[in-house]
Design a protein around this motif. Structure first.
Motif, mmCIF file in Angstrom:
data_model
loop_
_atom_site.group_PDB
_atom_site.id
_atom_site.type_symbol
_atom_site.label_atom_id
_atom_site.label_comp_id
_atom_site.label_asym_id
_atom_site.label_seq_id
_atom_site.Cartn_x
_atom_site.Cartn_y
_atom_site.Cartn_z
ATOM 1 N N THR A 1 0.836 -1.203 0.000
ATOM 2 C CA THR A 1 0.000 0.000 0.000
ATOM 3 C C THR A 1 0.867 1.247 0.000
ATOM 4 N N ARG A 2 0.431 2.239 -0.807
ATOM 5 C CA ARG A 2 1.059 3.556 -0.813
ATOM 6 C C ARG A 2 0.005 4.579 -0.418
ATOM 7 N N ASP A 3 0.409 5.531 0.440
ATOM 8 C CA ASP A 3 -0.563 6.510 0.905
ATOM 9 C C ASP A 3 0.196 7.720 1.423
ATOM 10 N N SER A 4 -0.548 8.752 1.759
ATOM 11 C CA SER A 4 0.026 9.925 2.411
ATOM 12 C C SER A 4 -0.929 10.333 3.517
ATOM 13 N N SER A 5 -0.361 10.587 4.695
ATOM 14 C CA SER A 5 -1.180 10.985 5.842
ATOM 15 C C SER A 5 -0.292 11.684 6.837
ATOM 16 N N GLY A 6 -0.882 12.645 7.522
ATOM 17 C CA GLY A 6 -0.152 13.353 8.570
ATOM 18 C C GLY A 6 1.074 14.063 8.055
ATOM 19 N N GLY A 7 1.048 14.547 6.792
ATOM 20 C CA GLY A 7 2.203 15.250 6.234
ATOM 21 C C GLY A 7 3.335 14.330 5.850
ATOM 22 N N GLU A 8 3.034 13.020 5.689
ATOM 23 C CA GLU A 8 4.065 12.067 5.329
ATOM 24 C C GLU A 8 3.633 11.233 4.123
ATOM 25 N N LEU A 9 4.640 10.738 3.404
ATOM 26 C CA LEU A 9 4.420 9.736 2.367
ATOM 27 C C LEU A 9 4.662 8.377 2.999
ATOM 28 N N VAL A 10 3.758 7.440 2.766
ATOM 29 C CA VAL A 10 3.793 6.150 3.467
ATOM 30 C C VAL A 10 3.777 5.028 2.445
ATOM 31 N N ALA A 11 4.599 3.994 2.746
ATOM 32 C CA ALA A 11 4.556 2.740 1.988
ATOM 33 C C ALA A 11 4.502 1.610 3.010
ATOM 34 N N ALA A 12 3.488 0.743 2.886
ATOM 35 C CA ALA A 12 3.294 -0.362 3.839
ATOM 36 C C ALA A 12 3.392 -1.676 3.081
ATOM 37 N N VAL A 13 4.242 -2.596 3.599
ATOM 38 C CA VAL A 13 4.479 -3.896 2.949
ATOM 39 C C VAL A 13 4.114 -5.004 3.950
ATOM 40 N N PRO A 14 3.250 -5.932 3.597
ATOM 41 C CA PRO A 14 2.874 -7.016 4.527
ATOM 42 C C PRO A 14 4.025 -8.004 4.718
ATOM 43 N N VAL A 15 4.104 -8.555 5.940
ATOM 44 C CA VAL A 15 5.078 -9.617 6.271
ATOM 45 C C VAL A 15 4.304 -10.917 6.336
ATOM 46 N N SER A 16 4.619 -11.864 5.517
ATOM 47 C CA SER A 16 3.852 -13.121 5.417
ATOM 48 C C SER A 16 4.691 -14.292 5.907
ATOM 49 N N HIS A 17 3.977 -15.271 6.471
ATOM 50 C CA HIS A 17 4.599 -16.532 6.872
ATOM 51 C C HIS A 17 3.530 -17.611 6.800
ATOM 52 N N ALA A 18 3.827 -18.678 6.138
ATOM 53 C CA ALA A 18 2.887 -19.805 5.983
ATOM 54 C C ALA A 18 1.571 -19.310 5.401
ATOM 55 N N GLU A 19 1.697 -18.468 4.371
ATOM 56 C CA GLU A 19 0.559 -17.918 3.658
ATOM 57 C C GLU A 19 -0.379 -17.123 4.550
ATOM 58 N N GLN A 20 0.183 -16.542 5.597
ATOM 59 C CA GLN A 20 -0.597 -15.664 6.468
ATOM 60 C C GLN A 20 0.197 -14.385 6.727
ATOM 61 N N VAL A 21 -0.519 -13.268 6.863
ATOM 62 C CA VAL A 21 0.113 -11.988 7.151
ATOM 63 C C VAL A 21 0.296 -11.905 8.660
ATOM 64 N N ILE A 22 1.557 -11.789 9.052
ATOM 65 C CA ILE A 22 1.855 -11.765 10.479
ATOM 66 C C ILE A 22 2.299 -10.378 10.938
ATOM 67 N N GLY A 23 2.354 -9.441 9.981
ATOM 68 C CA GLY A 23 2.728 -8.082 10.372
ATOM 69 C C GLY A 23 2.853 -7.202 9.135
ATOM 70 N N VAL A 24 3.160 -5.955 9.399
ATOM 71 C CA VAL A 24 3.308 -4.962 8.315
ATOM 72 C C VAL A 24 4.504 -4.075 8.645
ATOM 73 N N VAL A 25 5.348 -3.889 7.627
ATOM 74 C CA VAL A 25 6.462 -2.938 7.764
ATOM 75 C C VAL A 25 6.029 -1.633 7.109
ATOM 76 N N ARG A 26 6.128 -0.576 7.892
ATOM 77 C CA ARG A 26 5.711 0.749 7.413
ATOM 78 C C ARG A 26 6.944 1.635 7.265
ATOM 79 N N ALA A 27 7.109 2.242 6.033
ATOM 80 C CA ALA A 27 8.192 3.204 5.784
ATOM 81 C C ALA A 27 7.554 4.544 5.437
ATOM 82 N N SER A 28 8.113 5.614 5.986
ATOM 83 C CA SER A 28 7.525 6.944 5.755
ATOM 84 C C SER A 28 8.629 7.993 5.696
ATOM 85 N N SER A 29 8.299 9.126 5.066
ATOM 86 C CA SER A 29 9.206 10.288 4.997
ATOM 87 C C SER A 29 8.351 11.541 4.899
#
Length: 441
Positions: free
Chosen positions: A103-131
């Motif tokens: 996912t790509r988005d912008s919120s709170g004055g930031e540009l955001v990119a969120a990438v899901p972390v998968s294991h055994a075909e399940q999403v176990i978390g999300v890594v969020r990068a912003s600037s």
């Protein structure tokens, strides 16, 4: 003219800059924002592959160091920040990434990119990068400033080129305008100089040709006036004297006959002057040919008495000239009249007229016992009379008449004076018939 050319050039450059700069500015903005989002997505992907799948059971979850101006954070399925930096609760981008999509988005004055972390075909978390958006916006403004600087340089160059071209275009037109103004003030010798612009050169050539034609027309008119006044002055004086003498006599018939002859001569003179005054390029009336002997007899009859009255002799001789030789009567008669009058006024002693046969031309030699000073070329210029400068134009008129016949008049000898007139001749004789049934000529 120059200001108009500069305005037109600048308007064209400004339109071109607007049409190019606006799309380019939008492209710069879009490219910088897209590049920053791509960088955030790569950072999030690099961090997601390093996340330990067992971090939810207490194992440590380490994230790589974030680039300058970026923040990285790991969020669990409950949208809570597990490690790294970022908001304590995941935003909409993190929530959408839990569905398994980047996912790509912008919120709170930031540009955001969120990438899901998968294991055994399940999403176990999300890594969020912003600037911060302000950082990208600053680079956009810097790019726009460079673009504006380039546009300003282009506009400055356009102004310089436009002013130079305006000078190059306006200078020949201004020069042509000065020449036209000089012509309007009476300087008919003014001519427009050539330039490096073909279209303006064409206008200049047309202007010069028109001025040349007008000058020639005015010259012909002036010459006609001068020739007419010069050639008619003496015959009119003679006609007046004849009429006055006739009034003093009881029998006026001889005087009237002489006046009638003088009138005919005036008519012939006017016709020749009119014929000569026609501008070059226009057809001139053809004068009838006359036998040479008849023409000389007429000239001798007219001038013999005038020379005898001055105590001088006039001798006419024809050397081996066939009887069938004919020359244009009017012009040759007028030339002989000018030369004989010149010999009577400026010459001395006996005047001899000799005609020589040169096969395709006749040479008329008019000689007297006087002497001619000065240049033989200047002698035929208008404003030169006899042996010194004056107002006479008789020899100039005679020369022009000779040229109009295809002949030539020149001073053959200065002392004793002799003028030579060369005239092309026509021979009329009967001969054997040719193939077309026409007699040869």
């Amino acid at each position: 003219m120059r200001q108009r050319v500069v305005r037109v050039a600048l308007t064209a450059v400004l339109v071109a800059l607007v049409l190019l700069a606006v799309p380019l500015a939008l492209a710069i903005r879009s490219s910088l924002y897209a590049g920053q989002r791509d960088a955030l997505e790569r950072a999030a992907l690099a961090a997601a592959v390093r996340v330990n799948p067992d971090y939810a059971r207490g194992d440590p979850a380490e994230l790589p160091a974030a680039a300058s101006g970026q923040r990285l954070g790991l969020y669990d399925p409950r949208l809570r920040l597990h490690t790294g930096t970022g908001p304590r609760t995941g935003d909409d981008a993190v929530g959408r990434a839990l569905a398994g999509k980047v996912t790509r988005d912008s919120s709170g004055g930031e540009l955001v990119a969120a990438v899901p972390v998968s294991h055994a075909e399940q999403v176990i978390g999300v890594v969020r990068a912003s600037s911060p958006v302000a950082e990208v916006r600053g680079r956009v403004f810097a790019g726009w400033a460079v673009l504006a600087g380039v546009a300003a340089v282009a506009l400055t160059v356009a102004v310089l080129v436009a002013r130079r071209q305006a000078r190059a275009l306006a200078a020949p037109l201004e020069d042509l305008s000065r020449h036209c103004r000089a012509v309007a003030e009476g300087d008919l010798t003014a001519r427009a100089a050539p330039s490096t612009i073909a279209e303006i050169d064409q206008v200049s050539r047309t202007h010069n040709d028109m001025l040349h034609s007008l000058t020639e027309l005015l010259r012909h008119e002036r010459n006609f006036t001068a020739d007419a006044s010069h050639q008619l002055r003496t015959p009119l004086t003679g006609l007046q004297l004849t009429l006055e003498a006739g009034l003093a006599q009881d029998d006026t018939r001889p005087a009237l006959e002489e006046a009638l002859a003088a009138t005919r001569r005036l008519h012939e003179t006017v016709e020749e002057v009119l014929r000569l005054s026609r501008p070059a390029g226009l057809p001139r009336p053809v004068t009838p040919d006359r036998p040479v002997r008849e023409l000389l007899a007429h000239a001798e009859g007219r001038w013999h008495g005038l020379f005898a009255r001055d105590g001088r002799r006039l001798e006419v001789a024809v050397q081996d000239v066939p009887d069938d030789v004919r020359v244009p009567g009017g012009p040759v008669t007028e030339i002989l009249n000018v030369l004989l009058d010149n010999a009577r006024v400026h010459g001395r002693g006996t005047v001899r007229v000799t005609v020589r046969d040169l096969d395709d031309a006749l040479a008329f030699d008019i000689a007297d016992e006087g002497a001619m000073d000065g240049d033989g070329v200047r002698l035929f210029g208008r404003g030169h009379s006899g042996g010194g400068p004056g107002a006479g134009i008789g020899l100039a008129l005679a020369r022009d008449l000779a040229v109009s016949l295809g002949g030539r008049l020149s001073l053959a000898r200065a002392a004793p004076t002799m003028f030579t007139l060369l005239v092309p001749v026509r021979r009329e004789h009967s001969g054997p018939q040719d193939d077309t049934g026409q007699g040869s000529r």
